[in-house]
Design a protein around this motif. Structure first.
Motif, PDB file in Angstrom:
ATOM      1  N   GLU A 209       0.838  -1.205   0.000  1.00 47.06           N
ATOM      2  CA  GLU A 209       0.000   0.000   0.000  1.00 47.06           C
ATOM      3  C   GLU A 209       0.873   1.256   0.000  1.00 47.06           C
ATOM      4  OE1 GLU A 209      -3.162   0.372  -0.365  1.00 47.06           O
ATOM      5  OE2 GLU A 209      -4.363  -0.943   0.917  1.00 47.06           O
ATOM      6  N   GLN A 210       1.991   1.211   0.750  1.00 47.02           N
ATOM      7  CA  GLN A 210       2.869   2.367   0.837  1.00 47.02           C
ATOM      8  C   GLN A 210       3.882   2.413  -0.308  1.00 47.02           C
ATOM      9  OE1 GLN A 210       2.114   0.526   3.827  1.00 47.02           O
ATOM     10  NE2 GLN A 210       0.579   2.125   4.054  1.00 47.02           N
ATOM     11  N   GLU A 211       4.432   1.257  -0.647  1.00 44.69           N
ATOM     12  CA  GLU A 211       5.454   1.223  -1.701  1.00 44.69           C
ATOM     13  C   GLU A 211       5.486  -0.163  -2.315  1.00 44.69           C
ATOM     14  OE1 GLU A 211      10.246   2.139  -2.293  1.00 44.69           O
ATOM     15  OE2 GLU A 211       9.320   2.228  -0.313  1.00 44.69           O
ATOM     16  N   LYS A 212       5.495  -0.215  -3.635  1.00 38.83           N
ATOM     17  CA  LYS A 212       5.595  -1.504  -4.309  1.00 38.83           C
ATOM     18  C   LYS A 212       6.545  -1.385  -5.500  1.00 38.83           C
ATOM     19  CE  LYS A 212       1.196  -0.519  -6.605  1.00 38.83           C
ATOM     20  NZ  LYS A 212      -0.212  -0.914  -6.695  1.00 38.83           N
ATOM     21  N   PRO A 213       7.063  -2.498  -5.979  1.00 39.05           N
ATOM     22  CA  PRO A 213       8.030  -2.451  -7.082  1.00 39.05           C
ATOM     23  C   PRO A 213       7.438  -1.814  -8.333  1.00 39.05           C
ATOM     24  CG  PRO A 213       8.076  -4.578  -6.001  1.00 39.05           C
ATOM     25  CD  PRO A 213       6.892  -3.849  -5.444  1.00 39.05           C
ATOM     26  N   ALA A 214       8.283  -1.114  -9.067  1.00 39.76           N
ATOM     27  CA  ALA A 214       7.871  -0.452 -10.300  1.00 39.76           C
ATOM     28  C   ALA A 214       7.795  -1.460 -11.445  1.00 39.76           C
ATOM     29  CB  ALA A 214       8.865   0.657 -10.641  1.00 39.76           C
ATOM     30  N   PRO A 215       7.129  -1.106 -12.548  1.00 37.04           N
ATOM     31  CA  PRO A 215       7.130  -1.976 -13.722  1.00 37.04           C
ATOM     32  C   PRO A 215       8.559  -2.230 -14.191  1.00 37.04           C
ATOM     33  CG  PRO A 215       5.555  -0.181 -13.980  1.00 37.04           C
ATOM     34  CD  PRO A 215       6.355   0.135 -12.769  1.00 37.04           C
ATOM     35  N   PRO A 226       2.911  -3.624 -11.514  1.00 37.17           N
ATOM     36  CA  PRO A 226       2.129  -3.382 -10.300  1.00 37.17           C
ATOM     37  C   PRO A 226       0.641  -3.369 -10.627  1.00 37.17           C
ATOM     38  CG  PRO A 226       3.110  -1.337 -11.085  1.00 37.17           C
ATOM     39  CD  PRO A 226       3.653  -2.427 -11.958  1.00 37.17           C
ATOM     40  N   LEU A 227      -0.164  -3.850  -9.698  1.00 37.69           N
ATOM     41  CA  LEU A 227      -1.609  -3.825  -9.840  1.00 37.69           C
ATOM     42  C   LEU A 227      -2.172  -2.561  -9.203  1.00 37.69           C
ATOM     43  CD1 LEU A 227      -2.305  -7.567  -8.950  1.00 37.69           C
ATOM     44  CD2 LEU A 227      -2.126  -6.555 -11.234  1.00 37.69           C
ATOM     45  N   ARG A 246      12.350 -20.911 -13.307  1.00 38.29           N
ATOM     46  CA  ARG A 246      13.511 -20.133 -12.873  1.00 38.29           C
ATOM     47  C   ARG A 246      13.190 -18.644 -12.820  1.00 38.29           C
ATOM     48  NH1 ARG A 246      18.146 -23.171 -16.539  1.00 38.29           N
ATOM     49  NH2 ARG A 246      18.611 -24.867 -15.061  1.00 38.29           N
ATOM     50  N   ALA A 247      12.487 -18.150 -13.837  1.00 37.10           N
ATOM     51  CA  ALA A 247      12.150 -16.720 -13.880  1.00 37.10           C
ATOM     52  C   ALA A 247      11.194 -16.352 -12.741  1.00 37.10           C
ATOM     53  CB  ALA A 247      11.539 -16.366 -15.238  1.00 37.10           C
ATOM     54  N   LEU A 248      10.200 -17.213 -12.473  1.00 37.96           N
ATOM     55  CA  LEU A 248       9.249 -16.917 -11.405  1.00 37.96           C
ATOM     56  C   LEU A 248       9.905 -17.016 -10.030  1.00 37.96           C
ATOM     57  CD1 LEU A 248       6.002 -18.687 -12.671  1.00 37.96           C
ATOM     58  CD2 LEU A 248       6.612 -16.270 -12.825  1.00 37.96           C
ATOM     59  N   ASP A 249      10.792 -17.987  -9.851  1.00 38.22           N
ATOM     60  CA  ASP A 249      11.494 -18.106  -8.569  1.00 38.22           C
ATOM     61  C   ASP A 249      12.340 -16.865  -8.289  1.00 38.22           C
ATOM     62  OD1 ASP A 249      10.398 -20.553  -8.012  1.00 38.22           O
ATOM     63  OD2 ASP A 249      12.193 -21.713  -8.524  1.00 38.22           O
ATOM     64  N   GLU A 250      13.031 -16.388  -9.313  1.00 43.23           N
ATOM     65  CA  GLU A 250      13.851 -15.189  -9.125  1.00 43.23           C
ATOM     66  C   GLU A 250      12.980 -13.982  -8.835  1.00 43.23           C
ATOM     67  OE1 GLU A 250      16.966 -12.673  -8.667  1.00 43.23           O
ATOM     68  OE2 GLU A 250      16.976 -14.871  -8.749  1.00 43.23           O
ATOM     69  N   ALA A 251      11.855 -13.854  -9.528  1.00 38.82           N
ATOM     70  CA  ALA A 251      10.950 -12.731  -9.269  1.00 38.82           C
ATOM     71  C   ALA A 251      10.400 -12.796  -7.858  1.00 38.82           C
ATOM     72  CB  ALA A 251       9.804 -12.759 -10.292  1.00 38.82           C
ATOM     73  N   LEU A 252      10.080 -13.997  -7.376  1.00 40.49           N
ATOM     74  CA  LEU A 252       9.549 -14.120  -6.024  1.00 40.49           C
ATOM     75  C   LEU A 252      10.602 -13.742  -4.978  1.00 40.49           C
ATOM     76  CD1 LEU A 252       7.269 -14.916  -4.148  1.00 40.49           C
ATOM     77  CD2 LEU A 252       7.986 -17.303  -4.349  1.00 40.49           C
ATOM     78  N   ARG A 253      11.845 -14.117  -5.221  1.00 39.64           N
ATOM     79  CA  ARG A 253      12.901 -13.738  -4.272  1.00 39.64           C
ATOM     80  C   ARG A 253      13.019 -12.223  -4.145  1.00 39.64           C
ATOM     81  NH1 ARG A 253      15.526 -18.513  -6.185  1.00 39.64           N
ATOM     82  NH2 ARG A 253      16.390 -17.411  -7.976  1.00 39.64           N
ATOM     83  N   THR A 254      12.899 -11.525  -5.263  1.00 43.39           N
ATOM     84  CA  THR A 254      13.034 -10.070  -5.202  1.00 43.39           C
ATOM     85  C   THR A 254      11.822  -9.407  -4.548  1.00 43.39           C
ATOM     86  OG1 THR A 254      12.050  -9.730  -7.397  1.00 43.39           O
ATOM     87  CG2 THR A 254      14.428 -10.095  -7.300  1.00 43.39           C
ATOM     88  N   LEU A 255      10.656 -10.071  -4.599  1.00 47.31           N
ATOM     89  CA  LEU A 255       9.440  -9.463  -4.055  1.00 47.31           C
ATOM     90  C   LEU A 255       9.232  -9.770  -2.587  1.00 47.31           C
ATOM     91  CD1 LEU A 255       6.971 -10.163  -7.009  1.00 47.31           C
ATOM     92  CD2 LEU A 255       7.786  -7.921  -6.250  1.00 47.31           C
ATOM     93  N   THR A 256       9.824 -10.864  -2.088  1.00 49.41           N
ATOM     94  CA  THR A 256       9.550 -11.265  -0.705  1.00 49.41           C
ATOM     95  C   THR A 256      10.793 -11.260   0.149  1.00 49.41           C
ATOM     96  OG1 THR A 256       9.793 -13.613  -1.289  1.00 49.41           O
ATOM     97  CG2 THR A 256       7.587 -12.664  -1.390  1.00 49.41           C
TER      98      THR A 256
END
Length: 256
Positions: A209-215, A226-227, A246-256
């Motif tokens: 809500e306060q800050e989320k990753p950019a496109p 971002p939604l 592999r791509a989804l795992d890497e994206a999840l690591r950066t988001l969580t």
């Protein structure tokens, strides 16, 4: 436990319900599967609950109606995975198979929906719907992966709709249709561009809500968007399932 077997296919439901136990842990008061939908609690690190869906028979076949209901109530930490990939197979019935996933996440609860790939086998027809209802203080990690056809064969018909609602308001609603009989252009340069593996990752967290990753472009065939709310969508297309994972795992690591 009763499994309905109609002339047009199997009817079966699996139910998973998790609750916070007030001591920082998670209880599983509901854990029930039918027919091809067996559910098992698996060993987990930390105080969350891990559940694995285990395919007890070949499914979904043409005409089958399968449903999985997973709920993480207040204070729960629940992770749901699967023991193996799901194969959509042709059956004796000419009706399409259906696989419906219903996810509910309460306040101060987290649900991670991380099954293995869904493989659309030639001559099959499957309609998948995934609906997530989130409270305002809920967290969700949801991964979907689809593979169009086994090695060396064409795909079946696959229609997949993903809907996420938070506090009663829509956060994401999209549909993908691929394979024989799908609307024209699904395999063209504006869609899958000849790729046969697709993946999506949705991460919803109150902190966004306060800050989320950019496109961002995350590599060849991968994008993060971002939604319109505290959520992020990552979409990947690739020649094979390994590259999607592999791509989804890497994206999840950066988001969580």
């Amino acid at each position: 436990m009763t499994v309905a077997i109609a002339a047009s296919g199997v009817r079966a439901t699996a139910r998973i319900g998790a609750r916070g136990n007030g001591r920082g842990g998670t209880d599983l008061p509901v854990l029930d599967g039918e027919g091809p939908l067996a559910v098992r609690r698996t060993r987990s690190a930390g105080k969350g609950a891990h559940v694995t869906l285990v395919g007890a028979m070949s499914a979904p076949l043409g005409g089958d109606r399968l449903t999985v209901e997973a709920a993480a109530h207040a204070g729960a930490r629940l992770r749901v995975g699967s023991a193996a990939a799901t194969l959509a197979l042709p059956g004796q019935s000419k009706e399409p198979a259906r696989y419906d996933v219903r996810i509910t996440v309460g306040d101060d609860a987290e649900l991670r929906w991380l099954p293995e790939q869904l493989i659309s086998v030639r001559d099959s027809e499957l309609r998948v719907t995934t609906r997530a209802e989130l409270a305002a203080g809920a967290s969700l990690v949801l991964r979907e992966e689809q593979v169009l056809g086994r090695t060396g064969e064409g795909p079946g018909r696959l229609t997949s709709r993903l809907t996420v609602r938070r506090a009663g308001r829509p956060l994401l609603d999209q549909e993908l249709s691929c394979g024989p009989g799908a609307p024209g252009g699904w395999d063209g340069p504006a869609a899958l561009a000849g790729h046969r593996a697709i993946g999506q990752l949705v991460v919803v967290h109150p902190e966004f809500e306060q800050e989320k990753p950019a496109p961002a472009l995350l590599g060849d065939g991968a994008v993060r968007m971002p939604l319109a709310g505290p959520g992020v969508l990552v979409t990947v297309v690739a020649p094979d399932a390994l590259r999607v994972r592999r791509a989804l795992d890497e994206a999840l690591r950066t988001l969580t």
